[in-house]
Motif scaffolding. Structure first.
Motif: not given
Length: 511
Positions: A86-96
């Motif tokens: 398993s692999a997961r990512a936490e992100f904020d679209f603003a950071d992208v």
């Protein structure tokens, strides 16, 4: 005689301030002015907005940066295919989006005023207007005005997104490929109008970030310039990734009902309602034809500026290059045209070159990636051009198997009975990189035999090009000669001149 007629009534200066004035600092304008400075001409480049044009600021660079981040997320969702539980990512679209703008800033110096000034180009930030065939009036951004006389002019004004006059579109609001980069919150429901390269790329990208994407096209499939099987392969991936594909939907109007934005379209004679939160209009781009003097001079235009094979307008000393000239809207073709436009502008009538479009490549950076050069099957059949088709399935390629990307194909069209390449379509991982070998082959008259005889590193994706050439060679093997050779080897074994068994076809790794 024709030139004299078109210049009638326009007094020609006895002396010129510049050899060349270039209007627009996108790909075509930057390359044109660079070449002029390199050959020691006195050149002025005028840009009213941002250096680097669409490609740097709102096109190639930001879209590829966003696509790269989305692809990382897609690989994480496929982690079990690579032996990772398993692999997961936490992100904020603003950071992208912050990363996207940081990449633009990193590349920006390559196209900056400072760099081009150091190369010998006079760069003026302001608006240019052609007031005679040899005069350009410039309104600088700092408020100053001046008029330059010039022996030649290159128009490289680019293009802008096309926004169709659909009833209600202004009421619901919309983004285009120019403005989508101001978005810092991921839309919950994104509606994309248009299934060309821009619409397709951004639809898949936003879906991979988690937006519920609906892609609406009037035709039966997306990417209509490609072969049907190419479109179907990409559409199958889109559906697998959760994109709601609405083909055959004719957009009628937009409305807002109870605070909700809704597209009303017609599909198979029925009215269809598609609710959404954010609208992206990606139905094409239109050449910038107004605001810099074409109308006053009477330069003929249609969808683009009318130019001849030397990229000259109706005034032989005024040239056009890039999106504003057509017939292609790619950064690399703009740069390609810029060479012809600048050399012709600086050295005509002593030397002129016809623009060469014999091997123009392009790629659509969806997943799987699609790349083209020359003819595809669809175009060859429409134009009734005879061809032979050779195909290699990338599913058989060792490196693609190792990378978990064993899908797609290389499809080559050749002159019947010969190895001369008419066109190539590649679908698969890094197709845009792989196509370069075929572009060079077509440009320099090299056939499939030359590609087959070239060493390709094992294991690489580029081997697909060699294996495609091998498929062509096997189909054109001289059977009578091979039969004779078989008897020869049998004779050398003392078998009475009769071959004992047919050779088993080699696997890709053995080839």
């Amino acid at each position: 005689m024709k030139a004299r007629r078109v210049y009638a009534g326009w007094p020609k200066p006895a002396h010129f301030d510049r050899n060349l004035v270039v209007i627009g600092a996108g790909a075509a304008g930057l390359v044109s002015s660079y070449i002029a400075a390199a050959v020691k001409a006195k050149v002025t480049l005028v840009e009213k907005h941002r250096m680097g044009g669409d490609c740097l600021n709102t096109g190639c660079m930001p879209s590829k940066a966003l696509i790269r981040s989305a692809k990382l997320l897609s690989h994480m969702r496929r982690s079990n295919e690579f032996g990772i539980r398993s692999a997961r990512a936490e992100f904020d679209f603003a950071d992208v989006m912050e990363r996207v703008h940081a990449i633009i800033k990193t590349v920006e110096p390559h196209d900056s005023v400072e760099r081009y000034t150091s190369l010998g180009v006079e760069v003026i930030e302001g608006r240019a207007k052609i007031v005679s065939p040899w005069e350009v009036e410039i309104a600088r951004n700092d408020g100053r005005h001046e008029t330059l006389t010039t022996r030649s002019i290159i128009i490289a004004a680019g293009a802008r997104p096309t926004v169709p006059p659909i009833p209600g579109i202004e009421d619901v609001g919309y983004y285009t490929s120019d403005t989508i980069w101001t978005l810092h919150a991921l839309p919950r429901r994104l509606l994309v109008l248009g299934g060309g390269p821009i619409g397709s790329e951004l639809a898949q990208t936003f879906a991979r970030f988690g937006a519920a994407v609906t892609l609406v096209v009037k035709g039966r499939r997306i990417m209509p310039r490609e072969d049907a099987e190419v479109s179907e392969m990409v559409m199958a991936r889109f559906r697998a990734e959760g994109i709601d594909l609405r083909t055959g939907h004719d957009t009628r109007r937009f409305v807002v009902e109870n605070g909700e934005k809704i597209l009303i379209a017609e599909h198979q004679g029925q009215e269809v309602h598609v609710p959404f939160d954010v609208l992206l209009v990606a139905v094409g781009r239109s050449a910038q034809l107004k605001g810099y003097g074409l109308e006053e001079l009477g330069v003929p235009t249609g969808r683009t500026i009318d130019v001849n094979e030397y990229l000259q307008t109706s005034f032989p000393n005024i040239y056009a290059a890039g999106d504003v000239a057509g017939p292609y809207q790619f950064t690399h073709t703009a740069a390609h045209q810029a060479w012809y436009a600048s050399v012709n502008a600086l050295f005509a009538p002593f030397r002129k070159f016809r623009a060469d479009y014999s091997a123009v490549p392009w790629a659509t950076f969806v997943d799987p990636e699609v790349a083209r050069v020359g003819l595809n099957e669809q175009e060859a059949r429409e134009r009734d051009i005879p061809f032979e088709l050779t195909r290699f399935d990338i599913a058989d390629l060792d490196r693609a198997i190792a990378d978990g990307e064993a899908h797609g194909f290389v499809k080559v069209l050749t002159v019947p009975g010969k190895d001369r390449i008419l066109g190539v379509t590649i679908v698969g991982e890094h197709a845009g990189d792989l196509i370069a070998e075929y572009v060079m082959a077509m440009r320099h008259g090299l056939g499939l035999n030359k590609i087959l005889g070239t060493i390709h590193i094992y294991p690489t994706l580029a081997e697909a090009n060699k294996y495609a050439a091998g498929e062509w060679k096997r189909a054109h093997a001289p059977q009578k000669l091979l039969e004779w050779v078989g008897r020869f080897h049998a004779w050398r074994r003392g078998s009475g001149g009769r071959p004992t068994a047919a050779a088993r076809p080699a696997t890709p790794s053995q080839r």
